[in-house]
Design a protein around this motif. Sequence first.
Motif, PDB file in Angstrom:
ATOM      1  N   ASN A  35       2.476   0.973  -3.559  1.00 29.69           N
ATOM      2  CA  ASN A  35       3.094  -0.066  -4.602  1.00 29.69           C
ATOM      3  C   ASN A  35       4.559  -0.477  -3.954  1.00 29.69           C
ATOM      4  OD1 ASN A  35       1.207   0.000  -6.590  1.00 29.69           O
ATOM      5  ND2 ASN A  35       2.138   1.452  -7.747  1.00 29.69           N
ATOM      6  N   ILE A  36       5.228   0.443  -3.401  1.00 29.59           N
ATOM      7  CA  ILE A  36       6.578   0.207  -2.657  1.00 29.59           C
ATOM      8  C   ILE A  36       6.197  -0.729  -1.466  1.00 29.59           C
ATOM      9  CG2 ILE A  36       8.689   1.050  -1.524  1.00 29.59           C
ATOM     10  CD1 ILE A  36       8.614   1.448  -4.737  1.00 29.59           C
ATOM     11  N   ALA A  38       3.788  -2.533  -0.967  1.00 31.70           N
ATOM     12  CA  ALA A  38       3.261  -4.072  -1.272  1.00 31.70           C
ATOM     13  C   ALA A  38       4.588  -4.694  -1.695  1.00 31.70           C
ATOM     14  CB  ALA A  38       2.568  -3.886  -2.587  1.00 31.70           C
ATOM     15  N   ASP A  39       5.667  -4.165  -2.330  1.00 30.21           N
ATOM     16  CA  ASP A  39       6.923  -4.894  -2.513  1.00 30.21           C
ATOM     17  C   ASP A  39       7.463  -5.271  -1.147  1.00 30.21           C
ATOM     18  OD1 ASP A  39       8.953  -5.764  -4.347  1.00 30.21           O
ATOM     19  OD2 ASP A  39      10.118  -4.013  -3.618  1.00 30.21           O
ATOM     20  N   GLN A  41       6.271  -5.941   1.402  1.00 32.59           N
ATOM     21  CA  GLN A  41       5.452  -6.761   2.211  1.00 32.59           C
ATOM     22  C   GLN A  41       5.848  -8.449   1.499  1.00 32.59           C
ATOM     23  OE1 GLN A  41       1.098  -6.516   1.649  1.00 32.59           O
ATOM     24  NE2 GLN A  41       0.637  -8.261   3.161  1.00 32.59           N
ATOM     25  N   MET A  42       5.924  -8.244   0.312  1.00 40.40           N
ATOM     26  CA  MET A  42       6.359  -9.416  -0.326  1.00 40.40           C
ATOM     27  C   MET A  42       7.641  -9.958   0.217  1.00 40.40           C
ATOM     28  SD  MET A  42       4.564  -9.115  -4.101  1.00 40.40           S
ATOM     29  CE  MET A  42       6.199  -9.306  -4.863  1.00 40.40           C
ATOM     30  N   ARG A  43       8.601  -9.125   0.671  1.00 40.20           N
ATOM     31  CA  ARG A  43       9.876  -9.446   0.957  1.00 40.20           C
ATOM     32  C   ARG A  43      10.035  -9.643   2.403  1.00 40.20           C
ATOM     33  NH1 ARG A  43      13.799  -6.780  -3.508  1.00 40.20           N
ATOM     34  NH2 ARG A  43      12.191  -6.587  -5.213  1.00 40.20           N
ATOM     35  N   CYS A  53       4.288  -4.209   7.558  1.00 39.71           N
ATOM     36  CA  CYS A  53       3.819  -3.953   6.308  1.00 39.71           C
ATOM     37  C   CYS A  53       2.295  -3.661   6.190  1.00 39.71           C
ATOM     38  CB  CYS A  53       4.467  -5.036   5.551  1.00 39.71           C
ATOM     39  SG  CYS A  53       6.080  -4.639   5.112  1.00 39.71           S
TER      40      CYS A  53
END
Length: 95
Positions: A35-36, A38-39, A41-43, A53
């Motif tokens: 989950n972290i 994925a966050d 990766q979005m940033r 990522c």
Amino acid sequence: MGQGETEKIAGELIRQAVMLLMDRNEDITLSSVLNILADFQMRAFNTGQLNACIQAIADVSAAKSGSLREESALKDKVAGKCSSCRSSDNVTTLH
């Protein structure tokens, strides 16, 4: 950026995800690390970070899949259904 550098950064991202979970006093599980990541990766703000990522997520996902396979195999052994044995009736010890 070469593959070796991407792998190095991916390892660092995994470490950062674990440290973040520790700082938050949250359970450190493969799912929470994913989950972290994925966050992260979005940033990601450049291709190198994005690739790192993706690599980190792939590494943790592979570990999670391996963990699930091992858990399933252990359950089968405990239930007397070892996949390497011809019949579950022949299983007398865990191997």
